[in-house]
Design a protein around this motif. Structure first.
Motif, PDB file in Angstrom:
ATOM      1  N   SER A  72      55.739  67.694  26.572  1.00 58.11           N
ATOM      2  CA  SER A  72      56.263  66.856  24.548  1.00 58.11           C
ATOM      3  C   SER A  72      56.403  67.702  23.751  1.00 58.11           C
ATOM      4  O   SER A  72      57.195  68.891  24.211  1.00 58.11           O
ATOM      5  N   GLY A  73      56.754  67.450  23.057  1.00 64.10           N
ATOM      6  CA  GLY A  73      57.812  67.803  21.409  1.00 64.10           C
ATOM      7  C   GLY A  73      57.167  67.254  20.429  1.00 64.10           C
ATOM      8  O   GLY A  73      57.266  66.180  20.523  1.00 64.10           O
ATOM      9  N   LEU A  74      57.879  67.776  19.793  1.00 67.13           N
ATOM     10  CA  LEU A  74      58.182  67.433  17.900  1.00 67.13           C
ATOM     11  C   LEU A  74      59.910  67.037  17.977  1.00 67.13           C
ATOM     12  O   LEU A  74      60.640  67.987  18.020  1.00 67.13           O
ATOM     13  N   ALA A  75      60.793  65.685  18.102  1.00 72.41           N
ATOM     14  CA  ALA A  75      61.831  65.251  17.357  1.00 72.41           C
ATOM     15  C   ALA A  75      61.427  64.749  15.934  1.00 72.41           C
ATOM     16  O   ALA A  75      61.212  63.889  15.011  1.00 72.41           O
ATOM     17  N   VAL A  76      62.258  65.781  15.098  1.00 75.27           N
ATOM     18  CA  VAL A  76      62.565  65.904  13.759  1.00 75.27           C
ATOM     19  C   VAL A  76      64.355  64.997  13.653  1.00 75.27           C
ATOM     20  O   VAL A  76      64.920  65.820  13.600  1.00 75.27           O
ATOM     21  N   ASP A  77      64.163  64.009  12.721  1.00 74.29           N
ATOM     22  CA  ASP A  77      65.518  63.119  12.873  1.00 74.29           C
ATOM     23  C   ASP A  77      66.228  64.319  11.801  1.00 74.29           C
ATOM     24  O   ASP A  77      68.186  64.423  12.617  1.00 74.29           O
ATOM     25  N   HIS A  78      65.682  64.563  10.803  1.00 70.82           N
ATOM     26  CA  HIS A  78      66.970  65.447   9.818  1.00 70.82           C
ATOM     27  C   HIS A  78      67.585  67.046  10.836  1.00 70.82           C
ATOM     28  O   HIS A  78      68.333  67.170  10.504  1.00 70.82           O
ATOM     29  N   LEU A  79      67.293  67.263  11.561  1.00 68.35           N
ATOM     30  CA  LEU A  79      67.014  67.785  12.620  1.00 68.35           C
ATOM     31  C   LEU A  79      68.353  67.368  13.941  1.00 68.35           C
ATOM     32  O   LEU A  79      68.274  67.873  15.174  1.00 68.35           O
ATOM     33  N   GLY A  80      68.622  66.119  13.771  1.00 65.29           N
ATOM     34  CA  GLY A  80      68.767  65.649  15.036  1.00 65.29           C
ATOM     35  C   GLY A  80      68.271  65.188  16.609  1.00 65.29           C
ATOM     36  O   GLY A  80      68.660  65.917  17.007  1.00 65.29           O
ATOM     37  N   GLY A  81      66.737  66.147  16.326  1.00 65.72           N
ATOM     38  CA  GLY A  81      66.283  65.693  17.319  1.00 65.72           C
ATOM     39  C   GLY A  81      65.132  67.100  17.818  1.00 65.72           C
ATOM     40  O   GLY A  81      64.522  66.989  18.092  1.00 65.72           O
ATOM     41  N   ALA A  82      65.512  68.317  17.063  1.00 64.86           N
ATOM     42  CA  ALA A  82      65.182  69.248  17.513  1.00 64.86           C
ATOM     43  C   ALA A  82      63.634  69.563  16.575  1.00 64.86           C
ATOM     44  O   ALA A  82      63.283  68.404  15.375  1.00 64.86           O
ATOM     45  N   PRO A  83      63.245  70.734  17.200  1.00 65.91           N
ATOM     46  CA  PRO A  83      62.644  71.427  17.987  1.00 65.91           C
ATOM     47  C   PRO A  83      62.858  70.320  19.661  1.00 65.91           C
ATOM     48  O   PRO A  83      63.181  71.048  20.694  1.00 65.91           O
ATOM     49  N   GLY A  84      62.441  69.123  19.412  1.00 65.79           N
ATOM     50  CA  GLY A  84      62.365  68.903  21.063  1.00 65.79           C
ATOM     51  C   GLY A  84      62.333  69.069  22.287  1.00 65.79           C
ATOM     52  O   GLY A  84      61.143  69.829  21.964  1.00 65.79           O
ATOM     53  N   ILE A  85      62.545  69.622  23.133  1.00 67.80           N
ATOM     54  CA  ILE A  85      61.690  69.623  24.172  1.00 67.80           C
ATOM     55  C   ILE A  85      62.225  71.815  24.343  1.00 67.80           C
ATOM     56  O   ILE A  85      60.980  72.994  24.966  1.00 67.80           O
ATOM     57  N   TYR A  86      62.512  72.124  23.069  1.00 72.86           N
ATOM     58  CA  TYR A  86      62.696  73.568  22.695  1.00 72.86           C
ATOM     59  C   TYR A  86      60.907  73.667  21.987  1.00 72.86           C
ATOM     60  O   TYR A  86      60.802  75.276  20.843  1.00 72.86           O
ATOM     61  N   SER A  87      60.204  72.498  21.582  1.00 73.02           N
ATOM     62  CA  SER A  87      59.280  72.548  20.566  1.00 73.02           C
ATOM     63  C   SER A  87      58.262  73.636  20.375  1.00 73.02           C
ATOM     64  O   SER A  87      58.304  74.743  19.880  1.00 73.02           O
ATOM     65  N   ALA A  88      58.333  74.758  21.944  1.00 72.69           N
ATOM     66  CA  ALA A  88      57.316  75.344  21.946  1.00 72.69           C
ATOM     67  C   ALA A  88      57.436  76.662  21.772  1.00 72.69           C
ATOM     68  O   ALA A  88      57.169  77.652  21.355  1.00 72.69           O
ATOM     69  N   ARG A  89      58.814  76.734  22.374  1.00 73.09           N
ATOM     70  CA  ARG A  89      59.646  78.031  22.173  1.00 73.09           C
ATOM     71  C   ARG A  89      60.473  78.125  20.493  1.00 73.09           C
ATOM     72  O   ARG A  89      61.085  79.260  20.164  1.00 73.09           O
ATOM     73  N   TYR A  90      60.162  77.090  19.786  1.00 70.05           N
ATOM     74  CA  TYR A  90      60.508  77.403  18.116  1.00 70.05           C
ATOM     75  C   TYR A  90      60.920  78.571  17.593  1.00 70.05           C
ATOM     76  O   TYR A  90      62.363  79.008  17.049  1.00 70.05           O
ATOM     77  N   ALA A  91      59.622  79.559  17.045  1.00 71.57           N
ATOM     78  CA  ALA A  91      59.972  80.369  16.772  1.00 71.57           C
ATOM     79  C   ALA A  91      59.763  81.428  17.908  1.00 71.57           C
ATOM     80  O   ALA A  91      59.164  82.604  17.646  1.00 71.57           O
ATOM     81  N   ASP A  92      61.241  81.195  18.589  1.00 64.98           N
ATOM     82  CA  ASP A  92      61.079  82.641  19.813  1.00 64.98           C
ATOM     83  C   ASP A  92      59.680  82.974  20.281  1.00 64.98           C
ATOM     84  O   ASP A  92      59.040  84.333  20.928  1.00 64.98           O
ATOM     85  N   GLY A  93      59.170  82.228  21.255  1.00 62.79           N
ATOM     86  CA  GLY A  93      57.688  81.861  21.336  1.00 62.79           C
ATOM     87  C   GLY A  93      56.448  82.521  20.219  1.00 62.79           C
ATOM     88  O   GLY A  93      55.382  83.034  21.569  1.00 62.79           O
ATOM     89  N   GLN A  94      56.629  82.694  19.702  1.00 67.46           N
ATOM     90  CA  GLN A  94      55.248  83.624  18.624  1.00 67.46           C
ATOM     91  C   GLN A  94      54.959  83.079  18.093  1.00 67.46           C
ATOM     92  O   GLN A  94      53.883  83.071  17.321  1.00 67.46           O
ATOM     93  N   GLY A  95      54.361  81.443  18.984  1.00 70.16           N
ATOM     94  CA  GLY A  95      52.976  81.240  18.890  1.00 70.16           C
ATOM     95  C   GLY A  95      53.287  79.455  17.803  1.00 70.16           C
ATOM     96  O   GLY A  95      54.829  79.641  17.142  1.00 70.16           O
ATOM     97  N   ASP A  96      51.900  78.853  17.742  1.00 65.59           N
ATOM     98  CA  ASP A  96      51.929  77.681  16.954  1.00 65.59           C
ATOM     99  C   ASP A  96      52.357  77.393  15.532  1.00 65.59           C
ATOM    100  O   ASP A  96      53.660  76.887  14.984  1.00 65.59           O
ATOM    101  N   ALA A  97      51.776  79.091  14.714  1.00 63.64           N
ATOM    102  CA  ALA A  97      51.462  79.600  13.154  1.00 63.64           C
ATOM    103  C   ALA A  97      52.868  79.846  12.946  1.00 63.64           C
ATOM    104  O   ALA A  97      54.124  79.087  12.187  1.00 63.64           O
ATOM    105  N   ALA A  98      53.858  80.063  13.230  1.00 61.04           N
ATOM    106  CA  ALA A  98      55.408  80.655  13.020  1.00 61.04           C
ATOM    107  C   ALA A  98      56.258  79.484  13.617  1.00 61.04           C
ATOM    108  O   ALA A  98      56.974  79.565  12.839  1.00 61.04           O
TER     109      ALA A  98
END
Ligand code: ITT
Ligand code: MG
Length: 197
Positions: A72-98
């Motif tokens: 699962s993940g979050l697809a943001v329209d303004h970001l062309g669907g990012a972070p999408g499949i990379y949602s869990a790794r969006y801040a390079d594995g630093q976790g939810d708060a990051a």
């Protein structure tokens, strides 16, 4: 009728596990992949579906049981669907708060009208590790990204996800409410219908 009595949930995310378990109820005895292995498979797919299959196969392999995975993940329209499949790794594995802090920063000058987003969930069920015909069900949940976190429930991006049909953030919903509305709930409803449970 449920085709098997026991199922392993192929997730290492406590928030997801809780939701999936609540949605499955007592239709089947549920185990968690963490009982069998601490090694998380690499999510190398280019789609939610590929990653869900990959995780389900891995869990079936280490447990010897049928396996259900959620990608699962979050697809943001303004970001062309990012972070999408990379949602869990969006801040390079630093976790939810990051992850949340990064998303707020990236969208800081974006007005409400352009903050549309959807949560995406792909469920994959395999009967065994080499199942040639996994069952796939998808769910979407439309909302908008807030300017600051709200609420304490849920996990991940929930505090930033505004749910228009409830006038609250996803982290302000009761677990029961979220489990009826969410991307995961929609995908699970399809899966249950498919399995006849
Ligand atoms: O892969 P597993 O072990 O299941 O656990 P994970 O947390 O890595 O899960 P994903 O790879 O599917 O990544 C999902 C990302 O999307 C977020 N996410 C998914 N569903 C969510 C929900 O219902 N509420 C908030 N955030 C969610 C979650 O926090 C992760 O950052
Ligand atoms: Mg993951």
């Amino acid at each position: 009728m449920m085709p098997f009595k026991e199922l392993v949930l192929a997730s290492h995310n406590a928030g997801k596990l809780k939701e999936l378990q609540a949605m499955l109820g007592d239709a089947v005895r549920v185990r968690s992949v963490g009982e069998f292995s601490d090694v998380e498979p690499e999510e190398t797919g280019l789609s939610f579906i590929e990653n869900a299959i990959l995780k389900a196969r891995n869990a079936a392999r280490v447990s010897g049981l049928p396996a259900l995975a959620d990608d699962s993940g979050l697809a943001v329209d303004h970001l062309g669907g990012a972070p999408g499949i990379y949602s869990a790794r969006y801040a390079d594995g630093q976790g939810d708060a990051a992850n949340n802090a990064k998303l707020l920063d990236v969208l800081k000058d974006v007005p409400d009208a352009e903050r549309g987003a959807q949560f995406v969930c792909a469920l994959a069920l395999v009967r065994h590790a080499e199942d040639p015909l996994p069952i796939i069900c998808e769910g979407l949940w439309h909302g908008r990204i807030l300017h600051a976190p709200r609420g304490e429930q849920g996990f991940g991006y929930d505090p930033l996800f505004w749910v228009p049909e409830r006038d609250r953030s996803s982290a302000e919903l009761t677990p029961t409410d979220k489990n009826q509305l969410s991307h995961r709930a929609r995908a699970m409803a399809l899966l249950k219908a498919r399995l006849g449970i």
